[in-house]
Design an enzyme around this catalytic site. Structure first.
Site, PDB file in Angstrom:
ATOM      1  N   GLU A  72      -4.929  -3.425 -41.919  1.00  0.00           N
ATOM      2  CA  GLU A  72      -4.415  -3.737 -40.571  1.00  0.00           C
ATOM      3  C   GLU A  72      -4.120  -5.227 -40.418  1.00  0.00           C
ATOM      4  O   GLU A  72      -4.310  -5.813 -39.354  1.00  0.00           O
ATOM      5  CB  GLU A  72      -5.386  -3.275 -39.465  1.00  0.00           C
ATOM      6  CG  GLU A  72      -6.067  -1.958 -39.669  1.00  0.00           C
ATOM      7  CD  GLU A  72      -5.136  -0.776 -39.889  1.00  0.00           C
ATOM      8  OE1 GLU A  72      -3.920  -0.975 -40.046  1.00  0.00           O
ATOM      9  OE2 GLU A  72      -5.621   0.349 -39.948  1.00  0.00           O
ATOM     10  N   GLY A  73      -3.659  -5.842 -41.496  1.00  0.00           N
ATOM     11  CA  GLY A  73      -3.304  -7.258 -41.480  1.00  0.00           C
ATOM     12  C   GLY A  73      -4.363  -8.111 -42.128  1.00  0.00           C
ATOM     13  O   GLY A  73      -5.516  -8.135 -41.690  1.00  0.00           O
TER      14      GLY A  73
ATOM     15  N   ARG B 151      -6.206  -2.544 -34.839  1.00  0.00           N
ATOM     16  CA  ARG B 151      -6.740  -3.900 -34.954  1.00  0.00           C
ATOM     17  C   ARG B 151      -7.696  -4.213 -33.808  1.00  0.00           C
ATOM     18  O   ARG B 151      -8.711  -4.892 -34.008  1.00  0.00           O
ATOM     19  CB  ARG B 151      -5.580  -4.900 -34.962  1.00  0.00           C
ATOM     20  CG  ARG B 151      -4.734  -4.850 -36.215  1.00  0.00           C
ATOM     21  CD  ARG B 151      -3.399  -5.563 -36.052  1.00  0.00           C
ATOM     22  NE  ARG B 151      -2.670  -5.629 -37.307  1.00  0.00           N
ATOM     23  CZ  ARG B 151      -1.425  -6.058 -37.419  1.00  0.00           C
ATOM     24  NH1 ARG B 151      -0.755  -6.474 -36.361  1.00  0.00           N
ATOM     25  NH2 ARG B 151      -0.846  -6.090 -38.605  1.00  0.00           N
TER      26      ARG B 151
ATOM     27  N   PHE C 165       6.312 -16.931 -42.061  1.00  0.00           N
ATOM     28  CA  PHE C 165       5.999 -15.803 -42.919  1.00  0.00           C
ATOM     29  C   PHE C 165       6.765 -15.830 -44.231  1.00  0.00           C
ATOM     30  O   PHE C 165       6.352 -15.213 -45.208  1.00  0.00           O
ATOM     31  CB  PHE C 165       6.317 -14.483 -42.177  1.00  0.00           C
ATOM     32  CG  PHE C 165       5.373 -14.200 -41.050  1.00  0.00           C
ATOM     33  CD1 PHE C 165       4.203 -13.486 -41.268  1.00  0.00           C
ATOM     34  CD2 PHE C 165       5.649 -14.650 -39.771  1.00  0.00           C
ATOM     35  CE1 PHE C 165       3.326 -13.218 -40.234  1.00  0.00           C
ATOM     36  CE2 PHE C 165       4.779 -14.386 -38.723  1.00  0.00           C
ATOM     37  CZ  PHE C 165       3.618 -13.679 -38.958  1.00  0.00           C
TER      38      PHE C 165
END
Length: 387
Positions: free
Chosen positions: A366-367, A246, A386
């Site tokens: 990566e998110g 990231r 979340f």
């Protein structure tokens, strides 16, 4: 590009030298072939040893034949490589920030000596198998499972499950596989050719075409005890590698943005409409200025992350801020640059739409935006949202 904020003055001589070396490589080895590779949907494997010689594979790692460069130097390299294409920078990221970092951080001495020197040289390729068909943003829900095969210190493992969107899996010499066990998540090194492993490239992509992503299945894969990454326990193992990737993305996205801006600027200065260059019109200048603003700000953001990382002070929420902001802005810049190019901008003669398509993938892996938003939201409020 006009460096209005004199960002170059914030870089050392060594950092500038690394940037120029990688920029020259991009100009000489990536830019001439990228349109063809993208159109044909192939990754140029012949670049792997050249990238090793360039010193960008496992660039931030020390020892075992790795370059041992600073975080800022790696970031500058990522920026220049992604100015060529996200697929090339992604190869460097998967190889170094994910697969090599996993072995370097969590592997045994024997595993490090076996794999890292040749991976740093680009002689061997690794992949990082975490994401699953039903467990992308929630890796804690992974279904891939490794069960003990035997008892005692000589007991091995039997691995079953499936992974998806695994970069380089079909050409990898070693797969870093994350699996659930009776004792939580563990990492395993699975050599290519191991019985029961099938890697199938994903085709018909509209993004990241000059790269390789695969579906991978594990059907009764038998592994010896030496396959286990001994120091990795729980999701902390893969997440530590994801943060490395990231970080590189925060830099790389600015490379795609800068290249899109430069393509639009050059075109606007040369293209005549109504008897004068496009660059002479107010609306075009506003677009170019807005691009430049975000590139300068995003590059400063990436540089601050790099300085924090080199000082050992970089935190996950700071990485999330950089990844979220810089990729989001880079997509906007690439799309806006395409508008300046008009109809010509939909061809591979020009880079902005290719960058925009690639960045849709970069924005997801990566998110996702949503995941990084929630990481920052939790940091701000102290409340996890979340679920």
């Amino acid at each position: 590009m006009s460096d209005v904020l004199a960002i170059d003055s914030l870089l050392s001589a060594d950092e500038l030298a690394v940037r120029e070396r990688v920029r020259d490589f991009t100009e000489q080895r990536i830019r001439p072939g990228i349109a063809g590779w993208y159109e044909d949907g192939v990754f140029p494997l012949e670049l792997a040893p050249e990238l090793g010689e360039l010193g960008v594979l496992g660039m931030h790692l020390k020892g075992y034949g790795c370059p041992g460069r600073s975080a800022v130097e790696y970031g500058l390299a990522a920026l220049e490589l992604e100015a060529g294409d996200s697929g090339i920078r992604t190869f460097v990221s998967v190889q170094g920030s994910l697969a090599m970092t996993a072995i370097h951080k969590w592997g045994s001495e024997e595993q490090k000596l076996q794999w890292l020197p040749r991976m740093a040289a680009g002689e061997l390729i690794g992949c990082f198998a975490l994401t699953e068909p039903t467990a992308g943003s929630d890796p804690g829900s992974m279904k891939t499972f490794a069960r003990r095969d035997g008892t005692g210190d000589d007991a091995g493992w039997i691995l079953d499950g499936a992974k998806r969107w695994i970069g380089l899996a079909s050409v990898a010499d070693v797969l870093v596989v994350w699996a659930m066990t009776d004792d939580g998540v563990h990492g395993f090194l699975v050599p290519a050719g191991t019985a029961g492993v099938t890697a199938t490239p994903i085709g018909q992509k509209l993004s990241m075409r000059a790269s390789i992503q695969c579906d991978v299945t594990f059907d009764g894969v038998r592994l010896g005890p030496e396959a286990l990454l001994p120091a990795a326990r729980g999701l902390r193992g893969p997440f530590s590698c994801l943060n490395e990737a990231r970080y590189g993305i925060a830099w790389g996205a600015m490379g795609a943005a800068r290249d899109s801006y430069q393509a639009a600027l050059k075109y606007a200065q040369e293209r005549l409409q109504f008897g004068r260059p496009l660059a002479g019109y107010q609306l075009t200048q506003e677009k170019l200025v807005n691009m430049l603003l975000e590139i300068q700000k995003g590059t400063l953001l990436a540089l601050q992350l790099g300085r924090l990382k080199d000082a050992g002070k970089l935190r996950p929420e700071q990485i999330s801020l950089g990844k979220l902001n810089n990729v989001r802005e880079a997509i906007t810049i690439a799309r806006e640059a395409r508008t300046i190019l008009g109809g010509n901008g939909i061809t591979l003669d020009y880079s902005p739409l290719r960058h925009a398509a690639n960045l849709e993938s970069v924005r997801t892996y990566e998110g996702t935006d949503e995941v990084h938003t929630l990481i920052l939201g939790q940091h701000i409020t102290g409340l996890a949202a979340f679920r």
